[in-house]
Structure formats: C-alpha cells, structure tokens
Design a protein around this motif. Sequence first.
Motif, PDB file in Angstrom:
ATOM      1  N   LEU A  30      -3.163  -9.384   0.337  1.00  0.00           N
ATOM      2  CA  LEU A  30      -2.929 -10.713  -0.239  1.00  0.00           C
ATOM      3  C   LEU A  30      -1.661 -10.825  -1.088  1.00  0.00           C
ATOM      4  O   LEU A  30      -0.887 -11.769  -0.915  1.00  0.00           O
ATOM      5  CB  LEU A  30      -4.162 -11.143  -1.053  1.00  0.00           C
ATOM      6  CG  LEU A  30      -5.398 -11.517  -0.231  1.00  0.00           C
ATOM      7  CD1 LEU A  30      -6.553 -11.883  -1.146  1.00  0.00           C
ATOM      8  CD2 LEU A  30      -5.083 -12.671   0.716  1.00  0.00           C
ATOM      9  N   PRO A  31      -1.399  -9.904  -2.044  1.00  0.00           N
ATOM     10  CA  PRO A  31      -0.189 -10.079  -2.859  1.00  0.00           C
ATOM     11  C   PRO A  31       1.109  -9.850  -2.105  1.00  0.00           C
ATOM     12  O   PRO A  31       2.183 -10.193  -2.607  1.00  0.00           O
ATOM     13  CB  PRO A  31      -0.377  -9.034  -3.975  1.00  0.00           C
ATOM     14  CG  PRO A  31      -1.312  -8.032  -3.426  1.00  0.00           C
ATOM     15  CD  PRO A  31      -2.201  -8.756  -2.480  1.00  0.00           C
ATOM     16  N   ILE A  32       1.029  -9.287  -0.893  1.00  0.00           N
ATOM     17  CA  ILE A  32       2.237  -9.011  -0.114  1.00  0.00           C
ATOM     18  C   ILE A  32       2.595 -10.174   0.796  1.00  0.00           C
ATOM     19  O   ILE A  32       3.715 -10.261   1.298  1.00  0.00           O
ATOM     20  CB  ILE A  32       2.041  -7.719   0.721  1.00  0.00           C
ATOM     21  CG1 ILE A  32       1.537  -6.587  -0.178  1.00  0.00           C
ATOM     22  CG2 ILE A  32       3.323  -7.298   1.407  1.00  0.00           C
ATOM     23  CD1 ILE A  32       2.469  -6.277  -1.345  1.00  0.00           C
ATOM     24  N   ILE A  33       1.659 -11.089   1.012  1.00  0.00           N
ATOM     25  CA  ILE A  33       1.905 -12.210   1.927  1.00  0.00           C
ATOM     26  C   ILE A  33       3.150 -13.013   1.535  1.00  0.00           C
ATOM     27  O   ILE A  33       3.996 -13.311   2.396  1.00  0.00           O
ATOM     28  CB  ILE A  33       0.654 -13.103   2.020  1.00  0.00           C
ATOM     29  CG1 ILE A  33      -0.440 -12.384   2.822  1.00  0.00           C
ATOM     30  CG2 ILE A  33       0.987 -14.442   2.682  1.00  0.00           C
ATOM     31  CD1 ILE A  33      -1.761 -13.117   2.865  1.00  0.00           C
ATOM     32  N   PRO A  34       3.327 -13.419   0.261  1.00  0.00           N
ATOM     33  CA  PRO A  34       4.551 -14.169  -0.076  1.00  0.00           C
ATOM     34  C   PRO A  34       5.815 -13.357   0.176  1.00  0.00           C
ATOM     35  O   PRO A  34       6.844 -13.934   0.565  1.00  0.00           O
ATOM     36  CB  PRO A  34       4.370 -14.465  -1.575  1.00  0.00           C
ATOM     37  CG  PRO A  34       2.907 -14.355  -1.824  1.00  0.00           C
ATOM     38  CD  PRO A  34       2.427 -13.300  -0.909  1.00  0.00           C
ATOM     39  N   LEU A  35       5.770 -12.039  -0.037  1.00  0.00           N
ATOM     40  CA  LEU A  35       6.954 -11.203   0.187  1.00  0.00           C
ATOM     41  C   LEU A  35       7.306 -11.148   1.672  1.00  0.00           C
ATOM     42  O   LEU A  35       8.483 -11.206   2.045  1.00  0.00           O
ATOM     43  CB  LEU A  35       6.701  -9.781  -0.346  1.00  0.00           C
ATOM     44  CG  LEU A  35       6.320  -9.671  -1.825  1.00  0.00           C
ATOM     45  CD1 LEU A  35       6.117  -8.210  -2.210  1.00  0.00           C
ATOM     46  CD2 LEU A  35       7.375 -10.326  -2.701  1.00  0.00           C
ATOM     47  N   ILE A  36       6.291 -11.043   2.522  1.00  0.00           N
ATOM     48  CA  ILE A  36       6.526 -11.051   3.969  1.00  0.00           C
ATOM     49  C   ILE A  36       7.090 -12.405   4.389  1.00  0.00           C
ATOM     50  O   ILE A  36       8.006 -12.485   5.230  1.00  0.00           O
ATOM     51  CB  ILE A  36       5.228 -10.727   4.725  1.00  0.00           C
ATOM     52  CG1 ILE A  36       4.796  -9.287   4.441  1.00  0.00           C
ATOM     53  CG2 ILE A  36       5.412 -10.939   6.225  1.00  0.00           C
ATOM     54  CD1 ILE A  36       3.477  -8.904   5.067  1.00  0.00           C
ATOM     55  N   ALA A  37       6.547 -13.470   3.809  1.00  0.00           N
ATOM     56  CA  ALA A  37       7.042 -14.812   4.140  1.00  0.00           C
ATOM     57  C   ALA A  37       8.534 -14.940   3.820  1.00  0.00           C
ATOM     58  O   ALA A  37       9.301 -15.517   4.603  1.00  0.00           O
ATOM     59  CB  ALA A  37       6.238 -15.864   3.378  1.00  0.00           C
ATOM     60  N   LEU A  38       8.950 -14.386   2.697  1.00  0.00           N
ATOM     61  CA  LEU A  38      10.376 -14.427   2.340  1.00  0.00           C
ATOM     62  C   LEU A  38      11.210 -13.654   3.358  1.00  0.00           C
ATOM     63  O   LEU A  38      12.301 -14.095   3.754  1.00  0.00           O
ATOM     64  CB  LEU A  38      10.591 -13.839   0.944  1.00  0.00           C
ATOM     65  CG  LEU A  38      10.037 -14.654  -0.236  1.00  0.00           C
ATOM     66  CD1 LEU A  38      10.211 -13.874  -1.537  1.00  0.00           C
ATOM     67  CD2 LEU A  38      10.739 -16.009  -0.337  1.00  0.00           C
ATOM     68  N   GLU A  39      10.707 -12.513   3.796  1.00  0.00           N
ATOM     69  CA  GLU A  39      11.427 -11.704   4.781  1.00  0.00           C
ATOM     70  C   GLU A  39      11.532 -12.426   6.130  1.00  0.00           C
ATOM     71  O   GLU A  39      12.472 -12.187   6.895  1.00  0.00           O
ATOM     72  CB  GLU A  39      10.726 -10.360   4.976  1.00  0.00           C
ATOM     73  CG  GLU A  39      10.773  -9.438   3.764  1.00  0.00           C
ATOM     74  CD  GLU A  39      12.169  -8.904   3.490  1.00  0.00           C
ATOM     75  OE1 GLU A  39      13.017  -8.936   4.408  1.00  0.00           O
ATOM     76  OE2 GLU A  39      12.427  -8.476   2.351  1.00  0.00           O
TER      77      GLU A  39
END
Length: 419
Positions: A30-39
């Motif tokens: 869950l906390p990595i989802i926004p980071l993946i979205a940015l990538e």
Amino acid sequence: MLRVSEVLRPLILPVYLPTLVQSMGMTAMLPIIPLIALELGFSVSQAAAVTLIGGVLGVLGPIPVGRLMGRVGSRRAIIATGLIQIVTAVGAFALVRDALAGPSGATHQVAFLGVLTVLGLTDQFWIIGRQSYLGAHLPPQHRARGMSIFGGMFRIGQILGPAVGGAAIAVGGLPWIYVVHGVGMTLATVLVAWGMLPGDEAQQRADVGGADAQPVDVLLIVKAGLATVPLTIGRLARPLIIPLLGASMGVDAATISFVFAVGAAIEIAMFLPAGALMDQFGRAAVLVPCLAVMGLAYVFTAVLVWMIPAEQHATAILTASTIAIALGNGFGAGIVMTLGIDISPEQGRTRHLAAWNAMQGFGRLLAPAVVSGVTAIATLAAASAVTGSLAVIASIWAFMFIPGVTPRPPRGPFSDRGY
C-alpha cells in the motif's frame, strides 16, 4: 460451555494465520503504490488520487460482493479471489518491471489502474468472507475475543509487512513489492483452502439464509455506524495528521517513524485485553472509552500545539500525542467487526455484514476529506481538534445506543441493559 481456547483454536488455520500473511503482503504494497504511480508518469496529485480507488471500492463494493458471496459461499469466494489476486500480482510485477525498463506510457497507466481496481475489489471478498465465517463460529460470550485476535493479526501484519517490503525493494527494486504481495496471498489462499471446511452447515446458514433470512436493517446499521464511523475517521486521520504535524514542527522523518512504532507497539499489546473486556463488560464498555480517549487525545494534541512553543518541544508533543491516541485506539481492537456481527442475524449474515462494511467505507473516505478540508481553511492543529471532537460526540452516542443492540454482558454497568 466451551472454553475460549476450544473455540479459538480451530480458527487459527482457516482465519488467523491467513489474515496475518495476507495483511503483511497488502500493507507492504500500500505505501508503495503512490511511488509506483509517480514512476509510471502520474503527477503528484494524480498519484495521490489513485489511492482513492480502494476507498471508493470500500463503499460501492461490499453490497454486490455480499450478494455474490451469499450465492457461492465464503470459502469458494475467498479461494477464487485469492487466486485472482495471485495472478494479478504476477501481472503487476511484469507491468512495473516493463515500465521501469523503458519509457512508460498511457498503456502502463491504464493497466496499473486496472490492477488497483482488481486488488481492491477482490479484497472485499476476503474482508466480508472471514468476518462472516467468524460470525458463524464464535458464540456471543467469546465473540469479542475472537474478533480482537482477528484485528490483532491485521495490526501485526501492518508492522511486519512494510519491513519485509522494504527489504524486497532494497534487493530487487519497486516491482518486487508485488512478489511480496503475491507470496502472502499464495500462503493465505493455501491456508484457507486447507483449513476452511467445505460444506460447513453453520457457514452456509450465515451465507445464504434461505427463506428465514431477514431483510437488511439499514436504519440499525446507520445508527450503529454513527458510533463507529468517527472511530474509522480517527484511525485513518492519524497517519495524515501526525506526520504532517511533525514535519511542520521540524521533526525529522526517522523520529516520526520511531514515534509511530511506539504507538503501534502499544496497540498490539492491547488487542487481547480489549477482547476480554468486551466479552466480560460489554461492547459499550470498550467502545465508549476508545472513542473518548482517542477524541480527547486529538483535542489534547491541538491544545499542545497552540500553547507550547513547538521549536522547543516538538518531539515531546508528537510522542505524547501519538501515545495518547494509541491508548484510545488500542481499546477498540476488533470492535467494529464485533459490532457488525452483533447486529447481524444468523440467517443471511453475509448480506448484513456487506451493508455494515459499506457504512464503514464512508469513514475511510471521510478521513482525508476532513483533514484536507479543515487544513484548507485553518491549520493542522484545527484538523486534529475537529477529528477529536467527532470522536468525543460519538462516544456519547455509543454510551446511549450501543448497549441496547448488543448482547448483555455478564457483569459491569451495562449488564442490565441490552436484549
């Protein structure tokens, strides 16, 4: 009468262990989802918005999910959606790896939104299905302890998951977070398939209900939800208010993380006593102090920020606030799920639990809206005060209403109330 250990032991394999490993995989991701979205090329605001998919599905998903589960049964639905999640995790791993290897485009973004939708929708089957299974197998006198352990497995998973996920990312990069999730879901699905007995008559009655199934009492769910939705808002507002407040006062990220770890340890230590208190003294004896202490803690946080120079005592303010909120929240381990079963009839329980979970979904959507809405016109401290005030008001309502719709406890001030 069965002892509590005799009731809970058969639930370890089909419910508690799968919940732990599935929670680890989910909270690692869950906390990595926004980071993946940015990538993948989403803007910062878009990356924040994609996390709302789970919240929207939490409101719209439970009722149709409950109807479908009522036809096929909890065990079949959980196993089937577990397999879907495993396949989706494999696809997500390939998707993110491909996007990071070369230029990402609209195709990657659309596929990523599809992954989040599938994972969010299938997760509803696991939430409702396990809750219904527990409702069919936990007698009222041991129900709260059983549900508190269920909630405790989630909380332990929330501690272990990000640590495992961080290690996986350090070794293999962002795509490997879906390996962690896929492994967790594989173990959880195998345990459910092995531990949940097919053809369980008690569970079939809870899922289907037949001609004796009662219609969903929407008014009762709304009234009970007035006590629990502010609790959900308070729980989800904490990871928004506390870190932002700490950052605004100059507290570094490492210290904020450590303070959160202290609060998590307090809550984990309290989930077993909370269940025992609920079974012995009633649901209101736990929900009322949970809401009151959490609410006053948020108000206390606002007062500290307004009255004490933050540049001198920022870490102390943050620590005191987090501990106070954790003490209040720790009282309520499993209370929302326990109440959902309490107000659901045995016949057709799954449909009632679906409506109950949809009600709680509003709390998950309202939490960021309350924080962002108040901070747009005032300060973070004001958002903390508003969040706390909602919880305090809810504690008064819980004191007046909850004893009348929950099982009468064997002792305490609420033993002469209820049905």
